[in-house]
Design a protein around this motif. Structure first.
Motif, PDB file in Angstrom:
ATOM      1  N   ARG A  94       3.650  56.183  22.140  1.00 45.13           N
ATOM      2  CA  ARG A  94       4.293  55.970  20.836  1.00 45.13           C
ATOM      3  C   ARG A  94       4.729  54.535  20.597  1.00 45.13           C
ATOM      4  O   ARG A  94       4.874  54.087  19.481  1.00 45.13           O
ATOM      5  N   ARG A  95       5.063  53.822  21.733  1.00 49.36           N
ATOM      6  CA  ARG A  95       5.714  52.525  21.563  1.00 49.36           C
ATOM      7  C   ARG A  95       5.057  51.423  22.370  1.00 49.36           C
ATOM      8  O   ARG A  95       5.569  50.327  22.463  1.00 49.36           O
ATOM      9  N   ASN A  96       3.948  51.789  23.035  1.00 45.11           N
ATOM     10  CA  ASN A  96       3.179  50.858  23.873  1.00 45.11           C
ATOM     11  C   ASN A  96       3.812  50.493  25.200  1.00 45.11           C
ATOM     12  O   ASN A  96       3.160  49.933  26.048  1.00 45.11           O
ATOM     13  N   LYS A  97       5.091  50.750  25.342  1.00 43.90           N
ATOM     14  CA  LYS A  97       5.656  50.510  26.677  1.00 43.90           C
ATOM     15  C   LYS A  97       6.836  51.443  26.938  1.00 43.90           C
ATOM     16  O   LYS A  97       7.447  51.961  25.996  1.00 43.90           O
ATOM     17  N   ALA A  98       7.085  51.630  28.223  1.00 41.35           N
ATOM     18  CA  ALA A  98       8.211  52.475  28.637  1.00 41.35           C
ATOM     19  C   ALA A  98       9.108  51.634  29.524  1.00 41.35           C
ATOM     20  O   ALA A  98       8.623  50.934  30.410  1.00 41.35           O
ATOM     21  N   GLY A  99      10.409  51.708  29.281  1.00 41.27           N
ATOM     22  CA  GLY A  99      11.357  50.990  30.138  1.00 41.27           C
ATOM     23  C   GLY A  99      11.423  51.648  31.509  1.00 41.27           C
ATOM     24  O   GLY A  99      10.896  52.743  31.727  1.00 41.27           O
TER      25      GLY A  99
END
Ligand code: SD4
Length: 318
Positions: free
Chosen positions: A244-249
């Motif tokens: 959804r956001r291109n990256k995950a923390g």
């Protein structure tokens, strides 16, 4: 059966103390409070209690939470300044029927009235970190430090009561008033003595998008082992955030069920955690991710020695 599991190597001395209490029949809440106080009081940990790194305005604002798995009582403080042990204030708040989560000046007023010990939580070492960062700012924009060492612990006592607690200074160089997942039920922690408990560390803004701690308790309640539940939740949310956001923390979670079985999952390399149970002496493990599954290895003596050496090494002004 009794036991404790906690995020990061820094929890080792705390869970060792907690284990003694549990072994002697003390309750899960006393074990959590004493164990977390041990971490809050140790001056060389940069993200919990005294010595925690400050916000943009050079103030140490702390978040902490306490949850009772029998009653589901939750107490939290957020962005609290100048008190020695935020975990004890959170525990005290957990017995309030209303007003059990307090922030900033309100939390400080409550803590003062209740007689909790005041302390300037900004250490000289943390000040040097801040000043070094400010010097670097001439070259780069202010961004919160992305290391993450919140201490979160789950404990199980001989009466099968479970408790979870968290304590953190959050992100270095955060905005004044910024609150992460650590004092938010369901995100930074959750516990139900009929099932088990979970706590998280990592980028709070992303952990809160997933309510990850509640999800892992829910999965354990459906019959998954703590390890399966942790693996499922981390891989699901890591994939969801990336799509959804291109990256995950960064996200790392530790879980224990009410039989003392435990599990851990992370989407980063180098996550460490500490465990003790009736059957296992206090130990630090390191995780590796192999085929989307987390594998845990006991930390070597060299790793442990090096950890303490780098934490306590003299810090120079740049
Ligand atoms: C936060 N989850 O405030 C915490 C960060 C963390 O050490 O784990 N910090 O977002």
């Amino acid at each position: 059966m009794w036991g404790m599991i906690a995020t990061w190597r820094m929890a080792l001395e705390g869970i060792t103390k907690g284990a003694e209490l549990l072994e002697n029949g003390k309750c899960a809440g006393d074990a959590i409070e004493e164990a977390i106080k041990e971490v809050e009081d140790f001056p060389y940990y940069k993200s919990v209690g005294y010595g925690g790194l400050p916000n943009e305005e050079m103030e140490v604002e702390l978040d902490a939470a306490y949850m009772d798995g029998d009653t589901l009582d939750v107490g939290c403080v957020a962005a609290i300044k100048d008190f020695k042990n935020p975990i004890s204030i959170a525990r005290r708040l957990s017995i309030e029927k209303v007003n059990s989560m307090l922030v900033g000046a309100g939390a400080e007023k409550f803590a003062h009235k209740e007689g909790f010990e005041r302390k300037n939580m900004l250490s000289d070492r943390a000040k040097i970190h801040y000043e070094n960062k400010i010097k670097k700012l001439k070259k780069e924009d202010i961004v919160p430090y992305d290391g993450h060492d919140t201490v979160g612990m789950v404990s199980l006592d001989k009466n099968r009561k479970m408790v979870v607690g968290t304590s953190t200074s959050g992100l270095f160089m955060k905005k004044k008033g910024r609150v992460g997942d650590s004092p938010i039920a369901g995100s930074g922690f959750y516990v139900d003595s009929e099932i088990g408990g979970v706590t998280a560390t990592g980028l709070g803004e992303d952990l809160m998008k997933c309510c990850i701690s509640y999800e892992v308790v829910r999965l354990m309640g459906e019959g998954f082992s703590p390890q399966e539940a942790c693996d499922r939740a981390v891989s699901k949310f890591d994939a969801k955030l990336k799509s959804r956001r291109n990256k995950a923390g960064d996200m790392s979670i530790v879980a224990m069920n009410n039989k003392g079985e435990w599990g851990v999952a992370t989407n980063i390399e180098g996550f460490s955690f500490a465990v003790v149970t009736e059957n296992e002496p206090p130990k630090v493990y390191l995780t590796k991710i192999i085929n989307n599954k987390c594998v845990h290895e006991v930390a070597s003596k060299e790793w442990l020695d090096d950890y303490m050496k780098t934490r306590t090494m003299p810090l120079e002004r740049k």
